[in-house]
Design a protein around this motif. Structure first.
Motif, PDB file in Angstrom:
ATOM      1  N   PRO A   1       0.840  -1.204   0.000  1.00  0.00           N
ATOM      2  CA  PRO A   1       0.000   0.000   0.000  1.00  0.00           C
ATOM      3  C   PRO A   1       0.874   1.253   0.000  1.00  0.00           C
ATOM      4  N   VAL A   2       0.533   2.177  -0.842  1.00  0.00           N
ATOM      5  CA  VAL A   2       1.327   3.402  -0.985  1.00  0.00           C
ATOM      6  C   VAL A   2       0.403   4.601  -0.813  1.00  0.00           C
ATOM      7  N   ARG A   3       0.772   5.501   0.076  1.00  0.00           N
ATOM      8  CA  ARG A   3      -0.041   6.710   0.250  1.00  0.00           C
ATOM      9  C   ARG A   3       0.390   7.735  -0.789  1.00  0.00           C
ATOM     10  N   ALA A   4      -0.136   7.568  -1.978  1.00  0.00           N
ATOM     11  CA  ALA A   4       0.201   8.464  -3.092  1.00  0.00           C
ATOM     12  C   ALA A   4      -0.774   8.167  -4.224  1.00  0.00           C
ATOM     13  N   ASN A   5      -0.975   9.150  -5.055  1.00  0.00           N
ATOM     14  CA  ASN A   5      -1.772   8.965  -6.258  1.00  0.00           C
ATOM     15  C   ASN A   5      -1.124   7.915  -7.149  1.00  0.00           C
ATOM     16  N   TRP A   6      -1.944   7.158  -7.874  1.00  0.00           N
ATOM     17  CA  TRP A   6      -1.423   6.071  -8.711  1.00  0.00           C
ATOM     18  C   TRP A   6      -0.442   6.585  -9.755  1.00  0.00           C
ATOM     19  N   LYS A   7      -0.601   7.812 -10.227  1.00  0.00           N
ATOM     20  CA  LYS A   7       0.298   8.321 -11.265  1.00  0.00           C
ATOM     21  C   LYS A   7       1.711   8.524 -10.728  1.00  0.00           C
ATOM     22  N   LEU A   8       1.821   8.884  -9.465  1.00  0.00           N
ATOM     23  CA  LEU A   8       3.160   8.999  -8.877  1.00  0.00           C
ATOM     24  C   LEU A   8       3.821   7.626  -8.790  1.00  0.00           C
ATOM     25  N   ALA A   9       3.031   6.585  -8.569  1.00  0.00           N
ATOM     26  CA  ALA A   9       3.595   5.228  -8.514  1.00  0.00           C
ATOM     27  C   ALA A   9       4.012   4.758  -9.908  1.00  0.00           C
ATOM     28  N   VAL A  10       3.189   5.031 -10.893  1.00  0.00           N
ATOM     29  CA  VAL A  10       3.532   4.624 -12.262  1.00  0.00           C
ATOM     30  C   VAL A  10       4.760   5.401 -12.743  1.00  0.00           C
ATOM     31  N   GLU A  11       4.795   6.686 -12.465  1.00  0.00           N
ATOM     32  CA  GLU A  11       5.959   7.480 -12.871  1.00  0.00           C
ATOM     33  C   GLU A  11       7.248   6.927 -12.261  1.00  0.00           C
ATOM     34  N   ASN A  12       7.141   6.498 -11.019  1.00  0.00           N
ATOM     35  CA  ASN A  12       8.308   5.896 -10.381  1.00  0.00           C
ATOM     36  C   ASN A  12       8.751   4.651 -11.130  1.00  0.00           C
ATOM     37  N   TYR A  13       7.772   3.868 -11.571  1.00  0.00           N
ATOM     38  CA  TYR A  13       8.118   2.626 -12.262  1.00  0.00           C
ATOM     39  C   TYR A  13       8.750   2.902 -13.622  1.00  0.00           C
ATOM     40  N   LEU A  14       8.298   3.986 -14.261  1.00  0.00           N
ATOM     41  CA  LEU A  14       8.652   4.186 -15.670  1.00  0.00           C
ATOM     42  C   LEU A  14      10.004   4.850 -15.898  1.00  0.00           C
ATOM     43  N   GLU A  15      10.763   5.080 -14.874  1.00  0.00           N
ATOM     44  CA  GLU A  15      12.086   5.657 -15.085  1.00  0.00           C
ATOM     45  C   GLU A  15      13.101   5.003 -14.164  1.00  0.00           C
ATOM     46  N   CYS A  16      14.343   4.985 -14.645  1.00  0.00           N
ATOM     47  CA  CYS A  16      15.422   4.413 -13.838  1.00  0.00           C
ATOM     48  C   CYS A  16      16.429   5.502 -13.445  1.00  0.00           C
ATOM     49  N   TYR A  17      15.980   6.757 -13.604  1.00  0.00           N
ATOM     50  CA  TYR A  17      16.809   7.889 -13.177  1.00  0.00           C
ATOM     51  C   TYR A  17      17.102   7.783 -11.676  1.00  0.00           C
ATOM     52  N   HIS A  18      16.141   7.211 -10.948  1.00  0.00           N
ATOM     53  CA  HIS A  18      16.297   7.115  -9.492  1.00  0.00           C
ATOM     54  C   HIS A  18      17.035   5.841  -9.061  1.00  0.00           C
ATOM     55  N   CYS A  19      17.383   4.963 -10.009  1.00  0.00           N
ATOM     56  CA  CYS A  19      17.909   3.659  -9.591  1.00  0.00           C
ATOM     57  C   CYS A  19      19.220   3.799  -8.812  1.00  0.00           C
ATOM     58  N   LYS A  20      20.107   4.629  -9.327  1.00  0.00           N
ATOM     59  CA  LYS A  20      21.400   4.740  -8.652  1.00  0.00           C
ATOM     60  C   LYS A  20      21.266   5.362  -7.259  1.00  0.00           C
ATOM     61  N   PRO A  21      20.564   6.504  -7.112  1.00  0.00           N
ATOM     62  CA  PRO A  21      20.435   7.035  -5.743  1.00  0.00           C
ATOM     63  C   PRO A  21      19.653   6.120  -4.798  1.00  0.00           C
ATOM     64  N   ALA A  22      18.713   5.354  -5.326  1.00  0.00           N
ATOM     65  CA  ALA A  22      17.738   4.713  -4.428  1.00  0.00           C
ATOM     66  C   ALA A  22      17.843   3.202  -4.322  1.00  0.00           C
ATOM     67  N   HIS A  23      18.427   2.533  -5.307  1.00  0.00           N
ATOM     68  CA  HIS A  23      18.327   1.075  -5.361  1.00  0.00           C
ATOM     69  C   HIS A  23      19.695   0.396  -5.485  1.00  0.00           C
ATOM     70  N   PRO A  24      20.499   0.365  -4.443  1.00  0.00           N
ATOM     71  CA  PRO A  24      21.820  -0.260  -4.569  1.00  0.00           C
ATOM     72  C   PRO A  24      21.730  -1.756  -4.905  1.00  0.00           C
ATOM     73  N   GLU A  25      20.790  -2.475  -4.351  1.00  0.00           N
ATOM     74  CA  GLU A  25      20.685  -3.910  -4.614  1.00  0.00           C
ATOM     75  C   GLU A  25      20.355  -4.142  -6.094  1.00  0.00           C
ATOM     76  N   TYR A  26      19.410  -3.390  -6.584  1.00  0.00           N
ATOM     77  CA  TYR A  26      19.019  -3.496  -7.985  1.00  0.00           C
ATOM     78  C   TYR A  26      20.212  -3.207  -8.893  1.00  0.00           C
ATOM     79  N   CYS A  27      20.950  -2.170  -8.559  1.00  0.00           N
ATOM     80  CA  CYS A  27      22.090  -1.791  -9.405  1.00  0.00           C
ATOM     81  C   CYS A  27      23.174  -2.874  -9.421  1.00  0.00           C
ATOM     82  N   GLY A  28      23.153  -3.734  -8.431  1.00  0.00           N
ATOM     83  CA  GLY A  28      24.138  -4.812  -8.402  1.00  0.00           C
ATOM     84  C   GLY A  28      23.981  -5.798  -9.539  1.00  0.00           C
ATOM     85  N   VAL A  29      22.786  -5.899 -10.090  1.00  0.00           N
ATOM     86  CA  VAL A  29      22.573  -6.871 -11.175  1.00  0.00           C
ATOM     87  C   VAL A  29      22.233  -6.229 -12.508  1.00  0.00           C
ATOM     88  N   GLU A  30      21.886  -4.935 -12.473  1.00  0.00           N
ATOM     89  CA  GLU A  30      21.394  -4.302 -13.703  1.00  0.00           C
ATOM     90  C   GLU A  30      22.475  -3.414 -14.313  1.00  0.00           C
TER      91      GLU A  30
END
Lengths: 436, 436, 436
Positions: free
Chosen positions: A194-223
């Motif tokens: 559950p996310v306290r945010a409008n659905w468009k903010l969630a989709v926008e988050n999904y649709l870009e990887c600009y945030h991957c480096k600042p936010a997702h160290p585990e993800y960046c380990g394989v991608e």
């Protein structure tokens, strides 16, 4: 108590607001917060598009059912004795009770717990005790919901009239789904964030990887694309291109490449084009066989893979359904609106149908990467929503890595805006906007 | 927050309601409950006045920051490497995320966790990776929030344009703040009391001591004015006057008296005039050296005090910030609106900067009186709010001990009412209404 | 979800909606969900009818009080030193605080905890310290709430003007209440079941037994009418009629029959006619002496019963107060609205005043049947409300066993609809609609 006061001038203000949006920027505050805009979203987007509701492996046997809930609606997906699957609105035609309450189960008939009205799996009313003479049982079946099954994926459409045409998208994505054996796969795990945010903010988050480096160290380990995206330096680009060439050669040899489908953004504008019917394959980091801790396999190979090609598949159908699949597992991401400022991110993990939990796969290892990454996203999206509520929020400009957001926003604005805008965009973009 | 769309017929009904208020009575129900009135309060009161946001001792070192939240806004208060303090709206200029999420911390730069946009402590944008050509970093700094530091107290103003002039108030209260050494003091404790009530009900509770005798036995144990106020008999008045004379002599000898500042209500109309820029000193009960259990000291002497003068200082700046200070500690009370029917009472306890926790003061003893008293007030205010929601609530008349409420209400009505009213009052009252 | 409709043009849309309701069907979605409709319900139904607020045995001694809360109002019921009971709105005439906060207690006077304003049990203001000259204490008593005590039952009416006439209803139900000794009975237990549903969905659930067989197995174990209702077959009808004849003979011999009172629906249209002033007696299953596990007594005989007649009494006063009473205990059911989609079901169990807890009755056995049955109803009603929120909810037709619902709905629509409708129905139905 306070009298509830009426917004002046009907919904015209939404049309006006939409026409005032600045291309290449995030949306105005009201489009992320306002309850009337959310009603419009419900009507034009979620009430009129195909939405992933589940996978057939959730209801393998006759009488098996699951409920799917979205935007205030509850849909029954049930398999009949002939093996056919039906979708119905979960609303009794007597006094409107939800017929079924458990999220999943098995039932010979669909019996409303309130007064025992009994419906067959096809929705027809079989029994309604002590109704007066003249009662027309045939006119009181469960209201059918449009259903389309694509390689085992159950899509529903809440529209009252004809559902939008999905053929072009289905044709485009089917080879990808077959490569991963989705039709025969089995649901290994499902999680709701559950996310306290409008659905468009969630989709926008999904649709870009600009945030991957600042936010997702585990993800960046394989991608590997995280390198390229997070930096953009010639050296990083060259590293990525080298890896991509190496991988393409390997995948071509294994026969696991597929023609790209969907919007044809130039490659250097971002690898994530999984939107409105789009699909592509790309390499993981060298040495990573799947998207998991240390890149090590977490389940048996799936679908048409006979050995690890070290690639991933990204795929999107409509605005709120996405797949990220690897050689040994697949994940589906759904963005489910609840209210103007509440959404759910639902993730479903699929594995080979023969894979045995605890023997062939460990659920904790299987789900680790996307659990930790989605918890990070939940936190990020909620911080975004908190900032958007400020009087000082102002739409900001997209980076080079957010072009897919611009595409998503254009598509969204066309759908919820005035009709003229919708026609204009359709004309300009040709077949790009599915489901309008 | 979302631009809440305008109820039909504009806000004229609020103006009409305000003009209908009966002087010397509590306000009509809608002024305590209605969401549109709260929006007006946010715009005219909290969006346009100086509000206490913290004390410089909360951020002693370079890079230290605290967040201050009020009425839907989050403000970053951060100290740069030169020691200067800056205030910014906590909203990234990219896609609007809150830049910082922890309530306090230390950061070399202000880095948005979402996409890594990096701001200097002065708010200027230092880095925004992969933005397209032509992106103007100078146009995308954090939005500055007006900040004024008064003897170590950090005041912010959310107004978009010029903040109201605070010079007269600052001049008036500075000698009091200096007497207590506020500029160099240190925050020993901070507590937040969420109250389910409109902020005006919380402020009204603070601004009168009519309720002290029925509601605050612990407080009455140290406060001589409670005797006088709760009773009003000639004997009680005489006791108070005798004590006051005794104390004045002592304080004068010690050099701890100061000229009264602010509204000049006659003394017998109540001692609490701490409002819109006001300050005075008064005695505690004989034998009470501070406002604590049995009147016994709870911390080392502060500021200019060299021995206990047995007095207290009351001081107010704007409608929502008050100080009650004693010889050994000072408390600041903030009334922070959250929604039409939700507020926070925030209390900050300050002590001498050299005082060591556990050695020179015991936090439990330090905070005891105002903790227990504020818990009582929270309960009282919420019962008040519950009654105001009844169909039978009707504004009632003020007692002789509630004149400050009438002053507060007049000031409030002038600010949220029609412009004519505002001008009328300003003219009539001269310099009394600060910040209009 | 519900198409949230714009309440343009005042409340005319409610009148229009009401006129469009289809007889013999459940109501349109908005009548179960809309906040403006709920406001209308509050004004026309709960603000203008007699509502059961408690039983005199809850406040046996001088100074005893209980608070009763309904639809945003808090009412004080207090017994004075002469033994008289008074009802007041729990709102201080000073600044509107709730005067009493504990749900029940004993107080010599009603002293507002905020500023000590002191009211006598009759509501008159006895003391208000330090009010200015000219303050009129007589004009500042607690606002009186209409109160009527019927055989120990305390009914209140929130209306500002004259309360509706209840004499005809009182005359009709009094013999039933006397048979069960309600005036002298004692409250043994009280339970509140919060239900997330509009109050009308809860009342509709109470007013029909069509759902008893699917939903209430425990209840059906003691209630012979469940057989008849759930089936309707000639065999079941014959079984019921035989049991009814047998019981009537027994009850007649014991002198425990009473003339039916209230709406005179034909017997085969359902046994539950407990509505708007109605009462009847009926048999339990053969061998069941009371409504409890295995039909076995759970408390001493009450009222005028000298031995078990194996009957039950159903009785209703107004839209939201019902009694189901047996030879050894009585239950009162209240449907208390909280908000458009929140209600409470409140059940009070009464026993003989001499019965001693733990000796003459076991509270767990006493309350078992209606506890388990009401938990089932809570779940059912909430599922009904969930379905009514769907875009696909449509009013459905009543069964032969739901005629009382149709009567309730007609009555409801007459009260909240346009005046013409109200007059029309009153004329047509004669004295049937009490309290209009």
């Amino acid at each position: 108590m306070a009298s509830v006061r009426v917004p002046s001038g009907g919904d015209d203000w939404i049309d006006g607001l939409i026409e005032a949006q600045r291309p290449g920027h995030s949306l105005d505050q009201a489009l992320y917060l306002d309850a009337a805009v959310f009603e419009r979203d419900r009507e034009r987007i979620f009430g009129n598009h195909w939405i992933l509701a589940g996978h057939v492996s959730q209801i393998p046997d006759a009488g098996d059912y699951v409920l799917f809930e979205i935007a205030g609606e509850s849909i029954i997906l049930v398999r009949d004795r002939q093996g056919a699957i039906h979708a119905h609105f979960n609303v009794c035609r007597h006094r409107g009770s939800q017929v079924l309450l458990e999220p999943a189960g098995n039932a010979r008939n669909l019996v409303c717990r309130y007064h025992g009205w009994t419906y067959a799996c096809d929705g027809s009313l079989q029994a309604a005790p002590r109704m007066p003479d003249g009662f027309d049982a045939r006119g009181h079946g469960l209201e059918r919901c449009s259903l389309r099954i694509v390689e085992g994926l159950m899509f529903v459409c809440l529209a009252r009239g004809a559902a939008p045409d999905l053929d072009a998208v289905v044709a485009g994505v089917t080879p990808y789904l077959r490569l991963h054996g989705i039709a025969k796969a089995r649901v290994a795990h499902r999680a709701v964030y559950p996310v306290r945010a409008n659905w468009k903010l969630a989709v926008e988050n999904y649709l870009e990887c600009y945030h991957c480096k600042p936010a997702h160290p585990e993800y960046c380990g394989v991608e590997i694309k995280a390198d390229k995206i997070g930096d953009g330096s010639p050296a990083a680009m060259a590293r990525f291109e080298a890896r991509n060439r190496e991988w393409l050669a390997r995948a071509t040899a294994l026969g696991t490449t597929l023609p790209e489908f969907g919007t044809q953004l130039p490659l250097d504008e971002g690898l994530l084009r999984a939107q409105f019917g789009a699909a592509y394959r790309a390499p993981l980091r060298a040495g990573c066989r799947t998207a998991a801790a240390e890149g090590r396999p977490v389940a048996p190979l799936m679908g048409q893979f006979t050995e690890y090609d070290e690639g991933e598949t990204a795929l999107g159908i409509g605005p709120c359904t996405y797949m990220l699949a690897y050689n040994d597992y697949a994940t589906f991401f759904q963005f489910v609106p609840r209210a103007a400022e509440n959404s759910d991110i639902v993730i479903t993990w699929l594995v080979d149908p023969e894979a045995r939990e605890g023997v062939d796969y460990d659920p904790a290892r299987l789900t680790w990467l996307w659990s930790v990454t989605t918890e990070q996203d939940k936190s990020i999206i909620e911080a975004n929503a908190a900032g958007v509520r400020s009087s000082r929020y102002a739409p900001g400009p997209s980076s080079l890595l957010e072009r897919d957001l611009d595409g998503f926003r254009e598509w969204y604005l066309a759908l919820v805006g005035p009709e003229a805008r919708r026609k204009r965009l359709t004309r300009r973009e040709g077949g790009r906007y599915f489901g309008i």
